[in-house]
Write a protein that holds these residues in place. Structure first.
Motif, PDB file in Angstrom:
ATOM      1  N   ALA A   1     -86.960  16.811 -54.673  1.00 10.10           N
ATOM      2  CA  ALA A   1     -86.293  15.540 -54.972  1.00 10.10           C
ATOM      3  C   ALA A   1     -87.226  14.361 -54.699  1.00 10.10           C
ATOM      4  CB  ALA A   1     -85.026  15.401 -54.136  1.00 10.10           C
ATOM      5  N   PHE A   2     -87.346  13.496 -55.696  1.00  9.37           N
ATOM      6  CA  PHE A   2     -88.178  12.303 -55.580  1.00  9.37           C
ATOM      7  C   PHE A   2     -87.414  11.086 -56.083  1.00  9.37           C
ATOM      8  CE2 PHE A   2     -91.348  15.604 -55.503  1.00  9.37           C
ATOM      9  CZ  PHE A   2     -92.352  15.114 -54.677  1.00  9.37           C
ATOM     10  N   LYS A   3     -87.800   9.956 -55.547  1.00 10.47           N
ATOM     11  CA  LYS A   3     -87.314   8.653 -56.017  1.00 10.47           C
ATOM     12  C   LYS A   3     -88.521   7.832 -56.422  1.00 10.47           C
ATOM     13  CE  LYS A   3     -84.970   4.502 -54.203  1.00 10.47           C
ATOM     14  NZ  LYS A   3     -84.252   3.961 -53.004  1.00 10.47           N
ATOM     15  N   ILE A   4     -88.486   7.335 -57.636  1.00 12.29           N
ATOM     16  CA  ILE A   4     -89.551   6.463 -58.119  1.00 12.29           C
ATOM     17  C   ILE A   4     -88.956   5.094 -58.379  1.00 12.29           C
ATOM     18  CG2 ILE A   4     -91.267   6.055 -59.916  1.00 12.29           C
ATOM     19  CD1 ILE A   4     -91.333   9.063 -60.411  1.00 12.29           C
ATOM     20  N   THR A   5     -89.566   4.071 -57.814  1.00 10.47           N
ATOM     21  CA  THR A   5     -89.133   2.691 -58.038  1.00 10.47           C
ATOM     22  C   THR A   5     -90.241   1.967 -58.778  1.00 10.47           C
ATOM     23  OG1 THR A   5     -87.900   2.756 -55.946  1.00 10.47           O
ATOM     24  CG2 THR A   5     -88.250   0.602 -56.957  1.00 10.47           C
ATOM     25  N   THR A   6     -89.907   1.428 -59.941  1.00  8.23           N
ATOM     26  CA  THR A   6     -90.910   0.787 -60.784  1.00  8.23           C
ATOM     27  C   THR A   6     -91.105  -0.671 -60.362  1.00  8.23           C
ATOM     28  OG1 THR A   6     -89.389  -0.079 -62.459  1.00  8.23           O
ATOM     29  CG2 THR A   6     -90.066   2.240 -62.679  1.00  8.23           C
TER      30      THR A   6
ATOM     31  N   ASP B   1     -80.800   4.299 -61.597  1.00  9.49           N
ATOM     32  CA  ASP B   1     -80.724   3.933 -63.011  1.00  9.49           C
ATOM     33  C   ASP B   1     -80.905   5.135 -63.935  1.00  9.49           C
ATOM     34  OD1 ASP B   1     -80.517   0.992 -62.669  1.00  9.49           O
ATOM     35  OD2 ASP B   1     -82.486   1.247 -61.741  1.00  9.49           O
ATOM     36  N   LEU B   2     -81.766   6.062 -63.533  1.00  8.63           N
ATOM     37  CA  LEU B   2     -82.114   7.198 -64.383  1.00  8.63           C
ATOM     38  C   LEU B   2     -82.281   8.429 -63.501  1.00  8.63           C
ATOM     39  CD1 LEU B   2     -82.957   8.068 -67.322  1.00  8.63           C
ATOM     40  CD2 LEU B   2     -85.309   7.500 -66.664  1.00  8.63           C
ATOM     41  N   ILE B   3     -81.682   9.545 -63.916  1.00 11.60           N
ATOM     42  CA  ILE B   3     -81.803  10.800 -63.185  1.00 11.60           C
ATOM     43  C   ILE B   3     -82.427  11.838 -64.117  1.00 11.60           C
ATOM     44  CG2 ILE B   3     -80.605  12.630 -61.919  1.00 11.60           C
ATOM     45  CD1 ILE B   3     -78.336  10.640 -61.381  1.00 11.60           C
TER      46      ILE B   3
ATOM     47  N   SER C   1     -90.513  -3.255 -61.986  1.00  9.92           N
ATOM     48  CA  SER C   1     -89.365  -4.064 -62.415  1.00  9.92           C
ATOM     49  C   SER C   1     -88.068  -3.614 -61.752  1.00  9.92           C
ATOM     50  CB  SER C   1     -89.218  -4.015 -63.936  1.00  9.92           C
ATOM     51  OG  SER C   1     -88.927  -2.694 -64.364  1.00  9.92           O
ATOM     52  N   ASN C   2     -88.194  -2.783 -60.693  1.00  4.12           N
ATOM     53  CA  ASN C   2     -87.078  -2.348 -59.854  1.00  4.12           C
ATOM     54  C   ASN C   2     -86.103  -1.408 -60.564  1.00  4.12           C
ATOM     55  OD1 ASN C   2     -86.017  -2.372 -57.201  1.00  4.12           O
ATOM     56  ND2 ASN C   2     -84.335  -3.694 -57.875  1.00  4.12           N
ATOM     57  N   LYS C   3     -86.614  -0.594 -61.469  1.00  5.49           N
ATOM     58  CA  LYS C   3     -85.827   0.513 -62.000  1.00  5.49           C
ATOM     59  C   LYS C   3     -85.991   1.702 -61.056  1.00  5.49           C
ATOM     60  CE  LYS C   3     -84.416  -1.535 -65.758  1.00  5.49           C
ATOM     61  NZ  LYS C   3     -82.979  -1.887 -65.925  1.00  5.49           N
ATOM     62  N   VAL C   4     -84.888   2.390 -60.775  1.00  8.50           N
ATOM     63  CA  VAL C   4     -84.912   3.501 -59.832  1.00  8.50           C
ATOM     64  C   VAL C   4     -84.652   4.811 -60.570  1.00  8.50           C
ATOM     65  CG1 VAL C   4     -83.835   4.549 -57.805  1.00  8.50           C
ATOM     66  CG2 VAL C   4     -84.225   2.071 -57.880  1.00  8.50           C
ATOM     67  N   ILE C   5     -85.612   5.720 -60.467  1.00  6.19           N
ATOM     68  CA  ILE C   5     -85.528   7.039 -61.090  1.00  6.19           C
ATOM     69  C   ILE C   5     -85.403   8.075 -59.985  1.00  6.19           C
ATOM     70  CG2 ILE C   5     -86.684   8.686 -62.624  1.00  6.19           C
ATOM     71  CD1 ILE C   5     -88.528   6.221 -63.395  1.00  6.19           C
ATOM     72  N   LEU C   6     -84.427   8.948 -60.101  1.00  5.86           N
ATOM     73  CA  LEU C   6     -84.328  10.094 -59.199  1.00  5.86           C
ATOM     74  C   LEU C   6     -84.669  11.353 -59.980  1.00  5.86           C
ATOM     75  CD1 LEU C   6     -81.093   9.598 -57.044  1.00  5.86           C
ATOM     76  CD2 LEU C   6     -83.447   8.966 -56.499  1.00  5.86           C
ATOM     77  N   ILE C   7     -85.404  12.250 -59.356  1.00 10.00           N
ATOM     78  CA  ILE C   7     -85.731  13.539 -59.955  1.00 10.00           C
ATOM     79  C   ILE C   7     -85.140  14.629 -59.077  1.00 10.00           C
ATOM     80  CG2 ILE C   7     -87.558  15.021 -60.846  1.00 10.00           C
ATOM     81  CD1 ILE C   7     -89.434  12.585 -60.740  1.00 10.00           C
ATOM     82  N   ASP C   8     -84.363  15.514 -59.687  1.00 13.68           N
ATOM     83  CA  ASP C   8     -83.779  16.683 -59.019  1.00 13.68           C
ATOM     84  C   ASP C   8     -83.124  16.323 -57.690  1.00 13.68           C
ATOM     85  OD1 ASP C   8     -84.605  18.185 -61.140  1.00 13.68           O
ATOM     86  OD2 ASP C   8     -86.108  19.335 -60.067  1.00 13.68           O
TER      87      ASP C   8
END
Length: 240
Positions: free
Chosen positions: A17-22, A51-53, A24-31
């Protein structure tokens, strides 16, 4: 060598599981496997923004919190088509089902679905329905950073095509062994991918996942990959 994430931030939440914050403050979660993940710090088990999984495959240690997080944040879920349909049956309204070789752009972020050597099925009691092939993702982030999350996989020769097609700079690779490749397989994968940085994942969560970052470094040294930086993170740690 210090990883240049070009304004993006990457947090390891434990396991895969990872969280990526861009920038422009978009938050992506992986698994997102958080609630019952023994490696996830308490403060990371709840997320204030999603915002995106991205979901690589249908096993509980990769899918546990997808439905609850998607509903709570009205987040878009991107995964393989059969698993997207399963999430839809559980009330996820924004599930996008794509397939290997395809690309999808959302909120200024483009994801490319890649192959993985693994299985997929979401368990419910004694039922374990098939939910499509396992996959990986190459994620084109803001400011030109390209990141590869391999999902659960063994090495496969087409990782050379991932290099040719998408040229990721950073790879998140499983090293735990037993359910995925171990450190030696991850080292060979890094060589085929041609990446600058590797974040080891899917190790140490449970006793059976015995591979270690030290073993990965040793395996990489044996194949002359000392120029590739192994970024050893602790669950809850953020880089960038």
């Amino acid at each position: 060598m210090v990883a240049d994430l070009k304004g993006n931030r990457i947090s390891w939440l434990g396991h895969a599981a990872f969280k990526i914050t861009t920038p422009s403050n978009k938050v992506i979660l992986i698994d997102p496997f958080l609630t019952h993940n023994p490696a996830t710090p308490a403060e990371a088990k709840k997320q204030d923004q999603v915002d995106l999984i991205l979901v690589t495959h249908g096993h509980g240690d990769h899918t546990e919190d997808v439905v609850s997080l998607a509903k709570a944040h009205n987040a878009e879920v991107v995964t393989i088509v059969e698993l997207a349909a399963w999430f839809g049956s559980k009330g996820v309204e924004n599930a996008v089902g794509m397939n290997k070789g395809g690309s999808y752009t959302s909120q200024g972020i483009t994801v490319h679905m890649t192959h993985a050597l693994h299985t997929g099925g979401v368990g419910e009691g004694n039922d374990f329905p098939y939910t499509g092939d396992a996959a990986g993702f190459v994620i084109d982030l803001e400011h030109g950073l390209s990141v590869y999350h391999a999902g659960d996989t063994a090495p496969f020769m087409d990782m050379q095509l991932i290099k040719e097609l998408y040229a990721p700079e950073l790879a998140m690779l499983p090293i735990g062994d037993f359910y995925t490749m171990g450190p030696k397989g991850a080292a060979i994968s890094a060589r085929m991918l041609g990446v600058k940085y590797v974040i080891p994942m899917h190790f140490g969560t449970f006793p059976i996942l015995v591979g270690t970052p030290a073993q990965l470094r040793e395996a990489m040294h044996k194949i002359n990959l000392d120029n590739v930086e192994v970024i050893e993170m602790k669950p809850g740690e953020t880089i960038g």
